[in-house]
Design an enzyme around this catalytic site. Structure first.
Site, PDB file in Angstrom:
ATOM      1  N   ASN A 142       2.406  -8.429 -11.301  1.00 59.03           N
ATOM      2  CA  ASN A 142       2.505  -8.630  -9.849  1.00 59.03           C
ATOM      3  C   ASN A 142       2.329 -10.105  -9.494  1.00 59.03           C
ATOM      4  OD1 ASN A 142       2.476  -5.880 -10.069  1.00 59.03           O
ATOM      5  ND2 ASN A 142       0.595  -5.551  -8.930  1.00 59.03           N
ATOM      6  N   ASP A 143       1.222 -10.680  -9.955  1.00 63.42           N
ATOM      7  CA  ASP A 143       0.972 -12.088  -9.649  1.00 63.42           C
ATOM      8  C   ASP A 143       1.877 -13.010 -10.447  1.00 63.42           C
ATOM      9  OD1 ASP A 143      -0.912 -12.479  -7.574  1.00 63.42           O
ATOM     10  OD2 ASP A 143      -2.512 -11.735  -8.852  1.00 63.42           O
ATOM     11  N   HIS A 177       0.827  -1.205   0.000  1.00 58.77           N
ATOM     12  CA  HIS A 177       0.000   0.000   0.000  1.00 58.77           C
ATOM     13  C   HIS A 177       0.860   1.253   0.000  1.00 58.77           C
ATOM     14  CE1 HIS A 177      -4.133  -1.663   1.428  1.00 58.77           C
ATOM     15  NE2 HIS A 177      -4.064  -1.511   0.134  1.00 58.77           N
ATOM     16  N   ARG A 236     -11.735  -5.805 -15.959  1.00 56.62           N
ATOM     17  CA  ARG A 236     -11.508  -7.153 -15.421  1.00 56.62           C
ATOM     18  C   ARG A 236     -12.725  -7.567 -14.615  1.00 56.62           C
ATOM     19  NH1 ARG A 236      -6.694  -7.612 -11.281  1.00 56.62           N
ATOM     20  NH2 ARG A 236      -8.227  -6.697  -9.884  1.00 56.62           N
ATOM     21  N   CYS A 293      -0.461  -4.813 -17.414  1.00 57.76           N
ATOM     22  CA  CYS A 293      -1.264  -4.008 -16.480  1.00 57.76           C
ATOM     23  C   CYS A 293      -0.780  -4.139 -15.039  1.00 57.76           C
ATOM     24  CB  CYS A 293      -2.737  -4.353 -16.581  1.00 57.76           C
ATOM     25  SG  CYS A 293      -3.154  -6.029 -16.063  1.00 57.76           S
TER      26      CYS A 293
END
Length: 551
Positions: free
Chosen positions: A434-435, A184, A322, A482
């Site tokens: 990211n994933d 965050h 998405r 993305c």
């Protein structure tokens, strides 16, 4: 001079004296309370309510992604399960301070063990507990210091409530010892264009008042800099400011090769700012905001209203939506709230939607109706696709509802390796770096202890991205990025060199990425990508790319 390394956010550079964040307040003692359980319960209830309202007010003042984060924290503060845990301890004669500390700590440990989205909430829960305990004690909650002059803030991590309202006239830059590029702190720092380096473990030794240079582009904190180094940093900051104020143009390479620069958005309210910052459309619209704050699934009408608002802001532009990315790691009572030992590998994304297909069908209905009522170019994609069969399932059902452009997210290695077959049916692929990095390196992207593995520069991740880029070229299908990697200007060049045809990022990152792309041709981008691919690790890949880019 000493250099400390971490993960830089953006291209910014800043300099100034260090001011350290105060350490958390000491844990309360486990002494019996002098008050009755009822009196303690009343104290805690008042404190929790006050903290929740304060978080909501801070969120409303900050807006954007910060508002979403702080409203989620407010909901967390008033969670009925947590209240029950606190009340159980109060009934045993404990003080309000200790009951809150112990109950929140127990809940925090459970969240940390779950990893994924819920693991990320653990740090937020610590902040809520600190604020409640401070209010019970009648003292100010630990917060950002105010030494009376502009400073570089150094902290273990920064609570969303503090990051959201940082006074940018006073805070020149931010250094954290914990966290990674998707924490965050990093996300909010990027949104607010704060010069930041996260995960700089060596920053624990920085002294109060010590002069430092924070170079986010290089991910380096320089201590005891020379006058020459300070001057160079100042000149770079001035050059960057000038570039940011240059006229907005569409994303492209130096040879004119177009590279559309799109925005990642979490709600329709961010659309106007994205357009103002030069977004050419939306590369990732997360629909979770409609679902995570509800005890039941939103209606088709509620969804259609939000989607129409978003699409109306981008007439004639591409908007990639998405469908709901939720499941065991973001438990929803109306979707799947069953406990799983490893939710990051559980029933999430398209798997969860197939198990509750009515939710997917309602979402596609609302999207199709919003598309018919607006002039945007709607693209819809499924999250966490792992197999060719899952891809075909989603594309087929999307077509049944009149969705003209249906694609998939590539977030797991299996879909990257099968991208040639997936793109034979799907209209496009969008890589969630990211994933993809998390699953490739087997490192929870929200776990500080393995943050060094969460680096999309790793050649293993880059190889998978190349596979998808090549599959897109063979099939004549677009391949977008993305994930947060697209916001790293040099890495953006590498991604284009690997075959990415568009890049989507936080809107505040667009100016830096646009300026960097304009420095290289497509052939140079491919050469820089090849240099990174030839490296053995993430750090060496970044260094090799920097060397190749400077030739």
């Amino acid at each position: 001079m000493t250099e400390l390394r971490g993960v830089g956010i953006g291209l910014g550079v800043a300099q100034g004296p260090v001011a350290r964040m105060a350490e958390p307040a000491p844990a309360p003692s486990d002494a019996p309370s002098a008050l009755t359980a009822g009196e303690e319960t009343a104290r805690v209830t008042d404190a929790v309510t006050a903290v929740a309202r304060e978080l909501e007010e801070r969120g409303a003042a900050a807006g954007g992604a910060a508002q979403e984060v702080l409203e989620a924290q407010a909901m967390m503060a008033e969670d009925p399960t947590l209240a029950d845990e606190v009340n159980t301890r109060l009934a045993q004669g404990k003080t309000g301070e200790w009951a809150v500390f112990d109950a929140f700590a127990s809940f925090r440990n459970q969240l940390s063990a779950m990893g994924g989205y819920l693991g990320e909430r653990a740090a937020d829960l610590d902040d809520v507990a600190q604020r409640v305990i401070a209010r019970l004690r009648g003292v100010a909650a630990p917060g950002v210091p105010d030494p009376g002059y502009p400073f570089v803030l150094v902290a273990k991590d920064l609570a969303p409530a503090d990051t959201a309202l940082l006074d940018l006239d006073k805070v020149l830059a931010l250094i954290t010892t914990d966290g990674g590029p998707t924490s965050h702190t990093a996300i909010l720092a990027r949104e607010k264009s704060i010069v930041a380096i996260v995960g700089a473990t060596g920053a624990t030794g920085l002294r109060e008042g010590e002069m430092v240079i924070v170079d986010a582009a290089a991910g380096v904190v320089t201590t005891e800099p020379t006058t020459e180094e300070l001057d160079r940093a100042q000149n770079r900051a001035a050059d960057r400011a000038a570039a940011a104020s240059a006229p907005i143009t569409d994303g492209a390479l130096a040879d004119g090769t177009p590279v559309p620069l799109l925005a990642n958005l979490g709600n329709p309210e961010g659309a106007a700012e994205a357009v103002a910052l030069g977004a050419e459309g939306v590369g990732l619209f997360r629909t979770e905001f409609l679902f995570l704050s509800s005890s039941q699934a939103p209606t088709i009408e509620q969804q259609r209203e939000s989607y129409t608002k978003l699409l109306s802001a981008f007439p004639g532009k591409k908007v990639v939506v998405r469908v709901l990315d939720a499941g065991a790691d973001k438990p929803l009572a109306f979707l799947n709230d069953a406990h799983e030992e490893n939710p990051a590998l559980g029933l999430r994304g398209i798997r969860a939607l197939r198990a509750s297909e009515d939710i997917l069908r309602e979402q596609l209905t609302a999207l199709a109706e919003a598309d018919a009522a607006t002039e945007a170019d709607l693209w819809v994609m499924a999250p966490m696709v792992a197999t060719v069969e899952e891809s075909r399932y989603f594309v087929d059902i999307a077509r049944d509802y009149g969705i003209k452009t249906a694609g998939v997210m590539v977030e797991v290695p299996s879909s990257a390796l099968l991208a040639d077959r997936i793109l034979a049916d799907a209209d496009f692929a969008s890589i969630g770096t990211n994933d993809l990095t998390q699953y490739t390196l087997a490192a929870d992207r929200l776990l500080g202890s393995v943050a060094t593995f969460q680096d999309p520069w790793h050649p293993a991740v880059l190889r998978l991205i190349r596979e998808v880029g090549e599959a897109g070229r063979i099939n004549g299908k677009p391949v977008g990025i993305c994930g947060e990697a697209a916001a790293d200007p040099l890495l953006a060049v590498v991604l284009v060199g690997l075959g990415a045809t568009s890049l989507s990022m936080a809107p505040t990152a667009i100016a830096d990425v646009r300026a960097t792309l304009l420095e290289h041709t497509i052939d140079q981008a491919r050469a820089i990508a090849d240099a990174a691919l030839a490296a053995d690790g993430a750090a060496s890949a970044r260094f090799a790319a920097q060397q190749a880019a400077n030739r």
